[in-house]
Write an enzyme that holds these catalytic residues in place. Structure first.
Site, short mmCIF file in Angstrom:
data_model
loop_
_atom_site.label_atom_id
_atom_site.label_comp_id
_atom_site.label_asym_id
_atom_site.label_seq_id
_atom_site.Cartn_x
_atom_site.Cartn_y
_atom_site.Cartn_z
N ARG A 57 0.80 -1.22 0.00
CA ARG A 57 0.00 0.00 0.00
C ARG A 57 0.84 1.28 0.00
NH1 ARG A 57 -3.37 -3.24 3.53
NH2 ARG A 57 -5.26 -3.83 2.40
N LYS A 106 3.57 11.74 -11.16
CA LYS A 106 2.68 10.97 -12.02
C LYS A 106 3.33 9.63 -12.32
CE LYS A 106 -0.04 14.41 -14.52
NZ LYS A 106 -0.37 14.92 -15.87
N GLU A 120 10.29 18.29 -24.71
CA GLU A 120 9.73 18.68 -23.42
C GLU A 120 10.41 19.92 -22.86
OE1 GLU A 120 7.09 17.52 -21.99
OE2 GLU A 120 6.77 15.45 -22.64
N LYS A 175 8.48 23.22 -13.83
CA LYS A 175 7.55 22.16 -13.48
C LYS A 175 7.31 22.11 -11.98
CE LYS A 175 6.04 17.49 -14.26
NZ LYS A 175 6.18 16.25 -15.04
N GLU A 202 -3.40 18.08 -10.65
CA GLU A 202 -3.91 18.51 -11.95
C GLU A 202 -5.40 18.82 -11.93
OE1 GLU A 202 -3.89 16.69 -16.38
OE2 GLU A 202 -1.94 16.61 -15.38
N ARG A 223 -1.95 22.69 -13.63
CA ARG A 223 -1.00 21.66 -14.05
C ARG A 223 -1.32 21.10 -15.43
NH1 ARG A 223 1.65 16.64 -10.53
NH2 ARG A 223 2.81 15.77 -12.29
N ASN A 237 0.50 19.71 -20.27
CA ASN A 237 0.10 18.78 -21.33
C ASN A 237 0.07 19.43 -22.71
OD1 ASN A 237 -0.40 16.28 -19.82
ND2 ASN A 237 -2.02 17.46 -18.83
N HIS A 264 0.21 17.28 -25.79
CA HIS A 264 0.02 15.89 -25.40
C HIS A 264 -1.33 15.31 -25.84
CE1 HIS A 264 3.56 16.76 -23.09
NE2 HIS A 264 3.58 15.56 -22.55
N HIS A 271 -0.43 12.01 -27.54
CA HIS A 271 -0.79 10.71 -27.00
C HIS A 271 -1.63 9.92 -28.00
CE1 HIS A 271 -0.18 11.76 -22.45
NE2 HIS A 271 0.95 11.55 -23.09
N HIS A 293 7.79 9.25 -27.41
CA HIS A 293 6.88 10.17 -26.74
C HIS A 293 7.19 11.63 -27.08
CE1 HIS A 293 4.35 12.07 -23.72
NE2 HIS A 293 5.42 12.67 -23.22
#
Length: 379
Positions: free
Chosen positions: A130, A152, A194, A235, A245, A249, A253, A256, A260, A274
């Protein structure tokens, strides 16, 4: 804005998250200090290194040596390279490996690799017992400026990228810029997309500096550390204000939503890295912004020109196998974008530009407008 001349001292960037705050250590050859830093952070800790086969060939032994020198016990878990490792099956293997190594809640997982390893190892750490803390040791430019910072983690679904995951912040990031020397030019360029993103979304001066200094970033001069540190500060500031987000935030993206979808259309393969998808996506976002009257067409052209100048793909037609697997089908791309994590009540969210250095979140763009835009770009 100019690059610092002194490269002797590592740069520390703080991610201010209260009790979960952590540092990003940036500099040449800082990997050798990893064991000392971990021993100081968690005396008596045991660790497990998660890495991939390619990174292991170059950096697993030096990492293990740095840990051993500081008296930090470790074990290793090695996975395959590439996005294919961000899967249910490999996630299970990593989790079972951590349990088999008797990694406990007060121990540490070390993610040694690029964005794939960081996402995978971080997600496994969030699940085992956990939640086990982890350290990011990013070995790609993309990971050093983006995926290793902010918490993330996750894996891909056949239906889309990063659709299964969790927010799980690292306790330390050690970004050794010397490891980037072993990257191929294509991998380095993909990470540079990026870097450029941070200038486009919030720092026009940084983007202009990149236009003038990108050659030194690629050659490994002092500009490299400066670019990485500037990106990490940007960042870190956004993550500190909006960790999960819920608002700002999402600006990270930029490029993206399109990118994506393009990655999914190419099967998350090495046909499109990517960062390459993000590059094409940022150009599409800029061109859509220009068509909507948000920025001047000359600004969109300037963005495309810079990304092309460093060797990144900037048009859909630049992608290998462009006519295959739905890349030339606007409806198929729209369907893939509909699975984006930023979709809210069926509405696509786009990060667009009001100026170079000024991004904006828009969820009011009609799908028909986007589909017609894509159809024209596919010709």
């Amino acid at each position: 804005m100019t690059a610092p001349l002194n490269r002797s001292a590592p740069i520390t960037v703080a991610v201010e998250l209260g009790e979960r705050a952590y540092d990003i250590i940036i500099g040449r050859d800082v990997l050798a200090s990893l064991g000392q830093r971990i021993a100081a952070l968690r005396p008596g800790v045991r660790t497990a290194i998660v890495t991939d086969r390619t990174v292991a060939q170059h950096w697993l032994a030096p990492t293990e040596a740095a840990l051993a020198q500081a008296g930090v016990a470790t074990t290793r878990i090695v996975v395959g390279e590439g996005e294919a490792s961000k899967s249910y099956g490999v996630l299970q293997d990593v989790c079972e490996g951590l349990i088999g190594a008797r990694i406990e809640r007060n121990d540490l997982v070390i993610a040694l690799g690029g964005g794939v390893v960081g996402d995978l190892a971080g997600f496994a750490a969030s699940l085992v017992r956990r939640g086990v803390d982890f350290v990011q040791v990013p070995t790609s430019l993309l990971a050093q400026v983006d995926s290793s910072v902010g918490g993330k983690t996750g894996i891909n679904s056949p239906q889309g990228k990063n659709l299964i995951g969790a927010f799980h912040q690292p306790v330390l990031v050690v970004a050794d810029t010397a490891v980037l020397d072993t990257l191929s030019q294509r991998q380095f360029r993909a990470g540079y997309a990026e870097v450029a993103k941070y200038g486009l979304l919030g720092d026009a001066g940084f983007f202009a500096w990149l236009e003038a200094n990108h050659a030194e970033i690629f050659s490994g001069g002092a500009a490299r550390e400066h670019a990485i540190a500037t990106s990490c500060r940007a960042k870190a500031a956004i993550v500190a204000r909006d960790e999960r987000e819920t608002g700002e935030r999402a600006l990270l993206n930029l490029g993206h939503t399109f990118g994506h979808a393009l990655e999914a259309a190419t099967g998350f393969s090495d046909r499109l890295f990517h960062g390459e998808g993000v590059s094409v996506g940022m150009v599409l976002a800029a061109e859509l912004s220009a068509e909507l009257g948000l920025i001047a067409p000359a600004d969109a052209a300037r963005i495309q020109r810079h990304l092309a100048a460093v060797g990144l793909p900037t048009h859909l037609q630049d992608i290998a196998g462009f006519r295959q697997e739905g890349l030339a089908d606007a409806d198929a791309l729209m369907a893939l974008m509909a699975q984006d994590k930023k979709v809210k009540r069926g509405r696509l969210t786009f990060i667009l530009l009001e100026a170079i250095g000024q991004a904006v979140i828009r969820s009011d763009i009609e799908p028909a407008v986007v589909r017609e835009f894509l159809a024209r770009k596919l010709v």
